[in-house]
Design a protein around this motif. Structure first.
Motif, PDB file in Angstrom:
ATOM      1  N   LEU A   1      -3.707   7.545  -1.110  1.00 23.23           N
ATOM      2  CA  LEU A   1      -4.853   7.153  -0.407  1.00 23.23           C
ATOM      3  C   LEU A   1      -6.211   7.282  -1.164  1.00 23.23           C
ATOM      4  O   LEU A   1      -6.501   8.435  -1.668  1.00 23.23           O
ATOM      5  CB  LEU A   1      -4.963   7.927   0.873  1.00 23.23           C
ATOM      6  CG  LEU A   1      -6.155   7.417   1.860  1.00 23.23           C
ATOM      7  CD1 LEU A   1      -5.652   5.900   2.330  1.00 23.23           C
ATOM      8  CD2 LEU A   1      -6.225   8.004   3.053  1.00 23.23           C
TER       9      LEU A   1
ATOM     10  N   PHE B   1       0.854  -1.333  -0.017  1.00 22.06           N
ATOM     11  CA  PHE B   1      -0.061   0.073  -0.027  1.00 22.06           C
ATOM     12  C   PHE B   1       0.885   1.478  -0.020  1.00 22.06           C
ATOM     13  O   PHE B   1       1.814   1.277   0.723  1.00 22.06           O
ATOM     14  CB  PHE B   1      -0.831   0.050   1.360  1.00 22.06           C
ATOM     15  CG  PHE B   1      -1.542   1.222   1.607  1.00 22.06           C
ATOM     16  CD1 PHE B   1      -2.319   1.921   0.947  1.00 22.06           C
ATOM     17  CD2 PHE B   1      -1.153   1.920   2.991  1.00 22.06           C
ATOM     18  CE1 PHE B   1      -2.778   3.046   1.014  1.00 22.06           C
ATOM     19  CE2 PHE B   1      -1.741   3.007   3.193  1.00 22.06           C
ATOM     20  CZ  PHE B   1      -2.600   3.592   2.469  1.00 22.06           C
TER      21      PHE B   1
ATOM     22  N   LEU C   1      -3.951   1.818   8.422  1.00 18.13           N
ATOM     23  CA  LEU C   1      -3.348   2.118   7.451  1.00 18.13           C
ATOM     24  C   LEU C   1      -3.719   3.479   6.805  1.00 18.13           C
ATOM     25  O   LEU C   1      -2.875   4.389   6.490  1.00 18.13           O
ATOM     26  CB  LEU C   1      -3.425   1.195   6.014  1.00 18.13           C
ATOM     27  CG  LEU C   1      -2.636  -0.269   6.294  1.00 18.13           C
ATOM     28  CD1 LEU C   1      -3.150  -1.228   5.080  1.00 18.13           C
ATOM     29  CD2 LEU C   1      -1.285  -0.049   6.650  1.00 18.13           C
TER      30      LEU C   1
ATOM     31  N   PRO D   1       0.860   5.081   1.020  1.00 16.02           N
ATOM     32  CA  PRO D   1       0.287   6.000   1.599  1.00 16.02           C
ATOM     33  C   PRO D   1      -0.124   7.287   1.084  1.00 16.02           C
ATOM     34  O   PRO D   1      -1.174   8.139   1.368  1.00 16.02           O
ATOM     35  CB  PRO D   1       0.875   6.141   2.906  1.00 16.02           C
ATOM     36  CG  PRO D   1       2.429   5.605   2.806  1.00 16.02           C
ATOM     37  CD  PRO D   1       2.109   4.750   1.715  1.00 16.02           C
TER      38      PRO D   1
END
Lengths: 425, 272
Positions: free
Chosen positions: B219, B214, B245, B216
């Motif tokens: 998002l 993932f 997260l 960040p």
């Protein structure tokens, strides 16, 4: 170092590669085999989604993030202080099989930093794929990132085990590549792409000739009746926003790559801030909207009959950049109002596809339904066409667009689009 | 009024054919959904098979059967009546009806088929097997999954899971029906309640992967949720990580943006 810790490092290092697709391969399953795995032959499957909205289809990791190259944009460049790790071939093989058995993934997407030499690194990558296929009879999806200056023999081998191969073009111009990735040689990248294309074409030809003889197990070279080489073709990736290249430049290159090497996909990756970033590149939020518009434009090039000039011609004032506020098809329509209104009941498929809000499925449905009766404006909704978008550009017996000549047309769409985006983000 | 109870596509097809032979219109047929309603009607129930056959041959487009097959697995109880009504209209009113997808009944059936297709796709994606020791032969691995499909689709995923996991022993348990495979044969049993205590230590690796793949700085929660709606989260081992997260992503991105690059820091050090 424990596998868990390595996995954390080597997944983190792999996430800047946009592709996670498991689509476009040949259909196979493990019914007559000794191992596990199947591919659909068409669409891939997304087994999860991360909070960034991205599909998790493959186990996307690096063999190692040690690297002798120093590409400014890359988290793994030699001068970065990022923590390093290296998987053994066996570790990756086991992780892939273990994840696959739980139905977490469609297969493996393996890439690597360059260690020792290009050939040594490529050998390791090929060895992972070969072990999965030969030792474990794994029939899931394998995507190998190919090291462009590895030897032709290794490139030749890689395709025998992989469903898809890719070589990243990295940056949209040779100049930028020289500046930010001095160890990479653009001519080698193109040579290797050519080699992959030749193998892929040859294999496709042999499969059409021996269509009936294609079976899963004949992936090896020995008793081959038909050659299966990277059946899902090749793809590439370009980083957007690290250098100064315009969208026009990017799309021109994409167009070239699609035509010259029959690329299945060109991925655009918005340059993203990374830990311990290089000082020579901009540190800013990734240009996600620009990336999104490029994908839309790419789609128009491939499936809607647009060419690069049409998409970027009206943006000369913007130095060849796409309009960020509205999508490229809408931008074209607003600048070509003479083309509209398009009559829903008489227009050709090609013309329908030019209408903002009508996609390939919408166009097919319109054509099918109008065979049986003349379509009214309200019928469009039932077919699943977004009326608010198309209303300005189409006519039916009971509808004539009112705002087509309005100077506020663009503005009204910008408002609509903003509302949609706030929903999206 | 004719009362009919069916549970599968095959049963529905047999009954529908007999009804059409007798030209019994859709408004005269009541498609029952369970045994209880059967009690309500059983008093004045007539066996329609005793009615005379008015038409010996009927032809129905193949495309309709291809539509009816998946739609029969929909959870909406109106499906049997809807399909019969479409069949009736195809036979007695307009054999081209199917092409007319703005017709409300056709549109409804199409959207039911679409919903089935999506449900199948999501099941193929979100089933999570957990490895458990096999009671009868401990040297073999056994894989068990618990899943709650939106519709009665277990029979429609047999081919996918058996083709993919041919050489594993596994069971997929659902509230409606369970599917089992022993490397040679598939069989189905009745639905069960959610099993307790399924655990697989490999999930720690999967979660580590999910966390680290993932980015960040990108998002996009809504995009994630539209593809992986919350109703599936309860059975996904990685889903509990989403909150954490998401909360951390702003902080992590800011940290990267304020560039404490070693390169720059080193330069600063040299300047001192």
């Amino acid at each position: 170092m424990k596998t868990l810790h390595k996995l954390a490092i080597l997944a983190d290092a792999a996430k800047y590669d946009a592709s996670c697709a498991s689509s476009g391969s040949i259909k196979r399953d493990s019914k007559k085999g000794k191992g596990i795995g199947s591919t659909s032959g068409g669409m891939g499957i997304c087994h999860s989604y991360t909070p960034d909205g991205r599909c998790v289809s493959l186990l996307k990791i690096l063999l190692t993030n040690f690297c002798i190259y120093d590409c400014s944009y890359c988290i793994n460049r030699s001068s970065s202080d990022v923590q390093r790790a290296r998987f053994s071939v066996e570790e990756i093989v086991n992780l892939t099989l273990d994840f696959y058995k739980r139905n977490y993934i469609e297969g493996l997407f393996l890439s690597s930093g360059i260690i020792q030499s290009s050939d040594y690194t490529m050998e390791q990558l090929v060895s992972v794929a070969k072990t999965l296929r030969k030792t474990h009879d794994f029939r899931g999806y394998i995507h190998l990132k190919t090291i462009p200056d590895a030897s032709p023999e290794l490139l030749q081998q890689a395709g025998l085990y992989a469903d898809r191969l890719s070589i990243n073009i990295e940056l949209p111009s040779k100049k930028s590549l020289k500046q930010y990735a001095p160890e990479k040689d653009p001519s080698t990248i193109h040579q290797s792409m050519t080699q992959l294309k030749d193998h892929i074409d040859e294999s496709k030809e042999s499969r059409t000739q021996k269509k009936s003889a294609v079976t899963v197990t004949r992936r090896s070279g020995e008793k081959k009746k038909s050659l299966v080489y990277s059946p899902a073709g090749q793809s590439t990736q370009m980083i957007v926003g690290a250098d100064e290249s315009s969208d026009k430049k990017i799309l021109t290159l994409s167009h070239y790559l699609y035509n010259k090497y029959s690329m299945r996909r060109v991925y655009y990756s918005a340059f993203s801030p990374i830990p311990d970033a290089s000082a020579v590149l901009p540190i800013k939020s990734p240009p996600l909207m620009r990336e999104h518009r490029l994908y839309q434009a790419d789609w128009l090039l491939r499936f809607y009959g647009f060419n690069v000039n049409e998409i970027s011609e009206n943006n000369s004032a913007n130095d060849g950049m796409l309009d960020l506020e509205i999508d490229p098809k809408l931008a074209w329509a607003i600048n070509h109002r003479e083309f509209f209104p398009v009559n829903i009941n008489t227009a050709t498929r090609e013309d329908l596809l030019r209408v903002p809000g009508i996609g390939a499925i919408g166009a097919s449905r319109i054509i099918q339904s109008r065979n049986f009766r003349r379509l009214r404006y309200q019928d469009l909704k039932k077919i699943g066409v977004s009326v608010s978008k198309v209303s300005a550009f189409i006519e039916t017996q009971d509808h004539t667009p009112k705002q087509l000549d309005s100077q506020y047309l663009r503005q009204s769409f910008v408002k609509q689009e903003n509302q949609q985006l706030s929903l999206f983000n | 009024m004719v009362n009919i109870q069916v549970e599968t596509y095959k049963q529905w097809r047999t009954q529908a054919r007999e009804l059409l032979y007798r030209q019994i219109p859709p408004e005269d047929v009541h498609w029952q959904v369970d045994q209880q309603s059967n009690l309500l009607f059983s008093e004045d129930d007539t066996d329609f098979l005793e009615l005379p056959i008015k038409q010996k041959t009927i032809s129905i487009p193949k495309a309709f059967l291809e539509l009816a097959k998946p739609v029969c697995h929909h959870r909406d109880n109106s499906r049997w009546g809807l399909l019969y009504s479409i069949a009736w209209r195809l036979v007695f009113e307009d054999k081209h009806l199917l092409n007319f997808d703005i017709d409300p009944q056709i549109a409804k059936a199409m959207s039911m088929r679409k919903s089935i297709g999506r449900d199948i796709h999501k099941m193929e994606a979100f089933v999570r097997f957990r490895k458990t020791p096999c009671a009868s032969s401990p040297e073999k691995d056994y894989f068990i999954a618990w899943f709650e499909p939106e519709h009665y689709i277990v029979p429609l995923v047999v081919s996918f899971f058996t083709r993919r996991f041919s050489n594993m022993h596994w069971s997929i348990l659902t509230p409606d029906r369970c599917l089992h495979w022993d490397t040679k044969q598939a069989w189905q049993t009745e639905g069960v309640t959610r099993p307790e205590g399924l655990h697989d230590e490999l999930e720690e690796l999967w979660k580590a992967y999910y966390k680290n793949i993932f980015n960040p700085a990108r998002l996009k929660l809504k995009a994630m949720q539209s593809e992986m709606p919350k109703k599936y989260w309860v059975n996904l081992p990685e889903a509990p990580l989403i909150g954490e997260l998401t909360r951390q992503s702003m902080f992590r991105t800011e940290k990267m943006m304020t560039n404490t690059s070693s390169e720059i820091n080193n330069r600063k050090l040299k300047l001192k």
